[in-house]
Write a protein that holds these residues in place. Structure first.
Motif, PDB file in Angstrom:
ATOM      1  N   GLN B  69       0.846  -1.199   0.000  1.00  0.00           N
ATOM      2  CA  GLN B  69       0.000   0.000   0.000  1.00  0.00           C
ATOM      3  C   GLN B  69       0.880   1.247   0.000  1.00  0.00           C
ATOM      4  N   ASP B  70       0.461   2.253  -0.793  1.00  0.00           N
ATOM      5  CA  ASP B  70       1.177   3.531  -0.814  1.00  0.00           C
ATOM      6  C   ASP B  70       0.312   4.610  -0.154  1.00  0.00           C
ATOM      7  N   TRP B  89      -4.271  10.177   0.001  1.00  0.00           N
ATOM      8  CA  TRP B  89      -4.916   8.945  -0.427  1.00  0.00           C
ATOM      9  C   TRP B  89      -4.080   7.748   0.017  1.00  0.00           C
ATOM     10  N   ARG B  90      -4.732   6.590   0.132  1.00  0.00           N
ATOM     11  CA  ARG B  90      -4.021   5.345   0.331  1.00  0.00           C
ATOM     12  C   ARG B  90      -4.511   4.364  -0.721  1.00  0.00           C
ATOM     13  N   ILE B 132      -4.752   2.690  -7.528  1.00  0.00           N
ATOM     14  CA  ILE B 132      -6.146   2.349  -7.237  1.00  0.00           C
ATOM     15  C   ILE B 132      -6.305   2.686  -5.758  1.00  0.00           C
ATOM     16  N   ALA B 133      -7.065   3.739  -5.478  1.00  0.00           N
ATOM     17  CA  ALA B 133      -7.129   4.280  -4.120  1.00  0.00           C
ATOM     18  C   ALA B 133      -8.399   3.818  -3.421  1.00  0.00           C
ATOM     19  N   HIS B 134      -8.269   3.522  -2.129  1.00  0.00           N
ATOM     20  CA  HIS B 134      -9.448   3.082  -1.368  1.00  0.00           C
ATOM     21  C   HIS B 134      -9.617   3.839  -0.055  1.00  0.00           C
ATOM     22  N   LEU B 141     -12.943   5.274   1.495  1.00  0.00           N
ATOM     23  CA  LEU B 141     -13.456   6.128   0.415  1.00  0.00           C
ATOM     24  C   LEU B 141     -14.984   5.979   0.319  1.00  0.00           C
ATOM     25  N   GLU B 142     -15.700   7.106   0.419  1.00  0.00           N
ATOM     26  CA  GLU B 142     -17.163   7.075   0.360  1.00  0.00           C
ATOM     27  C   GLU B 142     -17.649   6.692  -1.041  1.00  0.00           C
ATOM     28  N   PRO B 143     -18.826   6.043  -1.110  1.00  0.00           N
ATOM     29  CA  PRO B 143     -19.369   5.711  -2.439  1.00  0.00           C
ATOM     30  C   PRO B 143     -19.476   6.923  -3.367  1.00  0.00           C
TER      31      PRO B 143
END
Ligand code: FAD
Lengths: 246, 197
Positions: B69-70, B89-90, B132-134, B141-143
């Motif tokens: 993870q970054d 972001w992660r 690809i950020a979550h 991350l909100e919908p």
């Protein structure tokens, strides 16, 4: 598609409500526009500082004229200028009309359900006007569900009343703060039950166009998807802002 | 200089050199999408990279979270003129995801839950340029902003950072995605103001 900056002349201004004004522009070289498209307007200060905002086209006019209706936001950078300062004869820089997604195609026979919150009625009005202008060309039934704060904050009221005499258009208002005097209606925010009672049924397979502040559009689109309307029939335009829920 | 509007002053939040031409700063996080917000549960989510030989590389949510993870801090620029500086972001770098992928293609199409697509050259995804950020700002991350996971390609206009991303398809030739077919630029460099066709 016109993508560079062009100079439009303000050829008319009409007060739409206490807080909104309609600007009529002439954009030389323009040959009509599609209902639902928007333009970008760029303002330049004396020192060269610029600000750009998007505004939907309200009109369905052929030729080189178009109308915008702008709602003033108290703490806004651009909208107070367009609502109070701009006058007939002034020039504005405009890019567009642009947008090929949030547009109604007069050749599409599907029933259309329009849902607007506040100034979100602007591109939907362009669709209603195009539909009326196309008749008897288009026989698609149109419905508008329009959430407004009070009777005097609805845009285009007289014209909508007139157009709604046609069997092809029905208009339902939801009043969030103040209902018409003597109507017996209690003002309330749009809720899922009111929404689902007012919109075209699932079996009609309507095309939806929803427009307004972001929170309004998010909530309404979610209710429709949960009620079983297919997501790919729902087109949305989010005007921004975080306030104003349905 | 454009036509001067007498009496217009504006807010002048423009002196930041990190701001590309024609952009203004926002503190909020506007939401722009073409339809309803898809709601995808992480256990239904998967991410795929499909090559020109129809080889499919697939990650479930758990496999994806198990990758390196970054944590990245980046400026983002929306074509509708707002920019947000220093967003954090992660997520997983596309370099990590492409480690095992064999492809000769130069172009990709990102596909999202809900049907959205956008094209991005492979070069713009590799070399520490895309994720690809979550997580956003330390939170899931909100919908509305693309959760469970979105593409993040900060050096291009934000419509390239496909929300609710579910896969990348390798393309031999560049093709327009959703907004690119609806009037937006094929590449979308904010510093060159590549907004529309
Ligand atoms: C495609 C598109 C079409 C649009 N069409 C129209 C239109 O036809 N008529 C119209 O009046 N506006 C329209 N808008 C909104 C418009 O672009 C501006 O956002 C709006 O006029 C505010 O600009 P401002 O510079 O006055 O305020 P800003 O200085 O940008 O913002 C002031 C404050 O208001 C908030 N805010 C911004 N926009 C809204 C909003 N819509 N509702 C609530 N809060 C907000 C901001 O978060 C900020 O806190 C449209 C937006 C889009 C994306």
């Amino acid at each position: 598609m016109r993508t560079g900056w062009n100079v439009a002349e303000v050829i008319g201004v009409t007060q739409e409500t206490r807080t909104a004004r309609t600007l009529r522009l002439r954009l030389p070289g323009l040959t009509g526009h599609r209902p639902g498209q928007h333009v970008d307007v760029r303002l330049t200060a004396e020192d060269g500082y610029t600000a750009v905002r998007s505004y939907s086209v309200a009109s369905a006019l052929p030729g080189d004229e178009l109308e915008l209706t702008v709602e003033e936001l108290d703490d806004g950078e651009v909208s107070p200028y367009l609502v109070h300062q701009v006058a007939v004869g002034d020039q504005l820089e405009v890019r567009g009309p642009v947008g090929g997604w949030f547009v109604w195609d007069p050749a599409d026979p599907s029933p259309v359900q329009l849902i607007a919150g506040g100034s979100g009625v602007v591109p939907l009005m362009a669709m209603i006007r195009a539909h009326a202008a196309a008749s008897p060309g288009s026989t698609a039934p149109f419905r508008l569900l329009y959430s407004v704060r009070s009777p005097d904050s609805g845009y285009y009221s007289a014209e909508l009343d007139e157009l709604a005499r046609s069997p092809l258009l029905s208009v339902t208002y939801v009043y969030t703060r103040e209902a018409p005097a003597g109507s017996g209606i209690t003002p309330h925010r749009l809720d899922a039950a009111t929404l689902l009672a007012a919109v075209l049924p699932v079996d009609d397979h309507p095309a939806f166009f929803i427009c307004g502040a972001t929170a309004f559009v998010e909530t309404v689109a979610d209710w429709l998807v949960r009620a079983g309307y297919p997501a790919d029939r729902i087109k949305t335009e989010r005007y921004g802002g975080t306030g104003s829920r349905p | 200089m454009g036509i001067v509007s007498p009496g217009f002053f504006g807010r002048r939040r423009r002196d930041d050199p990190a701001l590309p031409p024609g952009q203004y700063l926002t503190e909020g996080f506007p939401v722009l999408s073409a339809g309803p917000t898809p709601r995808i549960a992480p256990d239904e989510w998967e991410f795929t990279i499909t090559t020109e030989t129809d080889q499919v590389h697939r990650w479930s949510w758990d496999e994806f979270l198990a990758l390196k993870q970054d944590d990245v801090t980046q400026d983002i620029h929306c074509v509708t003129s707002w920019s947000k500086l220093g967003t954090s972001w992660r997520g997983v770098s596309l370099d990590t995801l492409f480690e095992s992928v064999e492809s000769d293609c130069e172009f990709t199409m990102a596909h999202s839950y809900g049907g959205y697509t956008t094209n991005v050259p492979l070069d713009d995804l590799l070399g520490g340029k895309a994720w690809i950020a979550h997580e956003f700002d330390g939170e899931t991350l909100e919908p509305a902003h693309g959760g469970p996971a979105r593409l993040l390609v900060p050096h291009l206009y934000f419509w390239k950072s496909a929300k609710w991303v579910r896969g990348l398809e390798m393309l031999r030739q560049d093709e327009p995605g959703f907004w690119e077919s609806n009037g937006y630029h094929m590449y979308g460099d904010p510093w060159r103001e590549e907004r529309y066709w």
